[in-house]
Scaffold this motif. Structure first.
Motif, PDB file in Angstrom:
ATOM      1  N   GLY A 291      64.421 -20.075  26.178  1.00 30.99           N
ATOM      2  CA  GLY A 291      62.990 -19.881  26.359  1.00 30.99           C
ATOM      3  C   GLY A 291      62.718 -19.060  27.606  1.00 30.99           C
TER       4      GLY A 291
ATOM      5  N   ILE B 102      59.511 -22.532  25.754  1.00 34.12           N
ATOM      6  CA  ILE B 102      58.652 -21.414  26.139  1.00 34.12           C
ATOM      7  C   ILE B 102      57.438 -22.015  26.840  1.00 34.12           C
TER       8      ILE B 102
ATOM      9  N   ALA C 178      57.910 -14.341  22.736  1.00 29.28           N
ATOM     10  CA  ALA C 178      58.964 -15.147  23.355  1.00 29.28           C
ATOM     11  C   ALA C 178      59.759 -15.918  22.311  1.00 29.28           C
TER      12      ALA C 178
ATOM     13  N   ARG D  46      63.702 -15.645  21.721  1.00 30.12           N
ATOM     14  CA  ARG D  46      64.558 -16.844  21.732  1.00 30.12           C
ATOM     15  C   ARG D  46      65.471 -16.890  20.517  1.00 30.12           C
TER      16      ARG D  46
ATOM     17  N   ILE E 166      57.327 -25.186  22.689  1.00 32.06           N
ATOM     18  CA  ILE E 166      56.335 -24.439  23.462  1.00 32.06           C
ATOM     19  C   ILE E 166      55.495 -25.408  24.281  1.00 32.06           C
TER      20      ILE E 166
END
Length: 426
Positions: free
Chosen positions: A214, A141, A204, A208, A113
């Motif tokens: 992502g 992400i 998200a 995934r 992330i």
């Protein structure tokens, strides 16, 4: 591309000096955090509470997150910064240098992330745009938090919490009718935007797990503000009638508001006829009030609100607040003391819910912490660690990615770390 150690090895490194804990919901998830001020850091703090390894990237040139300079100060750290940055590790690199840019790409190459809340265009200037890093790591992400979005005619506007409170109409429904609209004291839009962003990121992550890829997540402060006006927004869309500001009372329910005992105020919320009957019979010992035609139904009570409030305050003024609150608790009538913030943090409710504890801090030993409100029985939030000092974990994190002492020294000579030493201060 430099490979990082396995997630399991990283987790062991993170927890080596901490008490053994249960597995957390986001164990093994790594967040690269480019946020500052409130909305972004609040989002990444939630992820950190849930067990993610949050690596906060800060500039050694500017002094890091601007919130570090706010007041009050504790050993060079501000209360606001400590509040929003627990359970993170700080890496200080100068993204404006080629060496610093390279390090950022190395960190992102295996991250899960990225969260950023710079002004529009800053990440592009650093060579860290979504289009660039998503090609490097398709599982990443990438969450952008902004005032008015990254696209469209408003993308260049900067914005702060009270601005969007004003623009969204949120202020228009707060305060008293005979005074100007008023903003909330706490930065409610910043905090809500951080919560929304963390929700988007978790969604998200779930996606995934099915797709293997992502995606970009965007949350704008203005969009959240238009959500936070609640049902008032829908009412306006249906009727085009502007709601009145009603202070501490309710639009459509009575009695609801602040009342006064002999020694202080309390808030009473009688939301239906059944509760009003209990209030009159079991708390006040005045069933005649409930039997009165003026007060028999909620509509009646709203129509005679001033008379009702006067009658209730005349009764409440005859005894102490604790007397009335005890009786209302026994009768199941919702009420609570109106407290100062100092009194609230010293209250029995705060102690019963264990909302405040001391947690470790690298400079001062320990600091107070207002704990996460999340309670997950199977994968609880992690034991909290205090907010990091600037660059505290630079060396430790980069060594996890395979950088040697010689390479760190070379990067330092190239200006990657500014004037800060890379020594891990844990």
């Amino acid at each position: 591309m430099r490979a990082s150690r396995s997630h399991q090895a990283e987790k062991q490194s993170m927890t080596a000096s901490q008490p053994e804990r249960k597995e957390a919901a986001l164990d093994g998830v790594r967040v690269i955090d480019f946020t500052h001020f409130i909305a972004g850091p609040y989002c990444t703090m939630i992820l950190g509470d849930l067990g993610a390894d949050v690596v906060k990237i800060e500039s050694p040139v500017s002094g890091g997150d601007s919130m570090r300079a706010f007041r009050p100060q504790v050993a060079g750290e501000s209360g606001p910064f400590i509040w929003a940055n627990r359970n993170k590790r700080s890496v200080a690199i100068d993204l404006a240098t080629p060496a610093g840019h390279k390090i950022a790409l190395d960190l992102l190459s295996t991250a899960d992330i990225l969260v950023e809340n710079f002004s529009t265009g800053i990440m592009e200037r650093f060579g860290l745009a979504y289009e660039t890093v998503s090609k490097l790591n398709e599982r990443l992400i990438y969450c952008s938090i902004s005032a008015y979005g990254r696209e469209g005619p408003l993308k260049d506007r900067t914005g702060f919490d009270p601005i969007v409170q004003a623009e969204s109409g949120f202020m228009a429904v707060n305060g008293f009718e005979d005074r100007e609209p008023i903003r909330t004291g706490p930065a409610i839009m910043d905090i809500s935007t951080g919560m929304m962003a963390s929700n988007g990121i978790l969604g998200a992550l779930a996606a995934r797990s099915r797709t293997g890829k992502g995606q970009r997540v965007e949350v704008a402060l203005f969009d959240v503000a238009t959500t936070m006006v609640g049902f008032h927004g829908m009412n306006v869309l249906l009727t085009n009638v502007e709601p009145r500001r009603i202070g501490n009372n309710s639009f459509d329910t009575a009695p609801m508001g602040v009342f006064y005992a002999s020694d202080g105020p309390f808030y009473l919320a009688v939301a239906n006829d059944r509760l009003f009957e209990r209030l009159c019979r079991d708390v006040l010992g005045r069933p005649d009030l409930n039997a009165s035609a003026a007060f028999a139904t909620n509509a009646d009570r709203n129509a005679h609100r001033d008379d009702l409030f006067a009658a209730l305050n005349a009764i409440f003024g005859q005894a102490t607040r604790e007397h009335w609150l005890a009786k209302m608790r026994q009768a199941g009538v919702p009420a609570g003391a109106v407290r100062t913030l100092v009194d609230a943090f010293a209250s029995p409710e705060m102690a019963a819910r264990e909302r405040v504890k001391k947690i470790p801090h690298a400079t001062v030993g320990e600091v107070p912490n207002i704990g996460s409100p999340l309670h997950l029985r199977g994968t609880p939030v992690i034991p909290a660690q205090g907010a990091p000092t600037l660059g505290q974990h630079t060396e430790a994190v980069l060594k996890e990615f395979g950088y040697s002492d010689a390479e760190l020294a070379e990067l330092s000579s190239q200006g990657a770390f500014g004037r800060l030493a890379t020594k891990d201060n844990d």
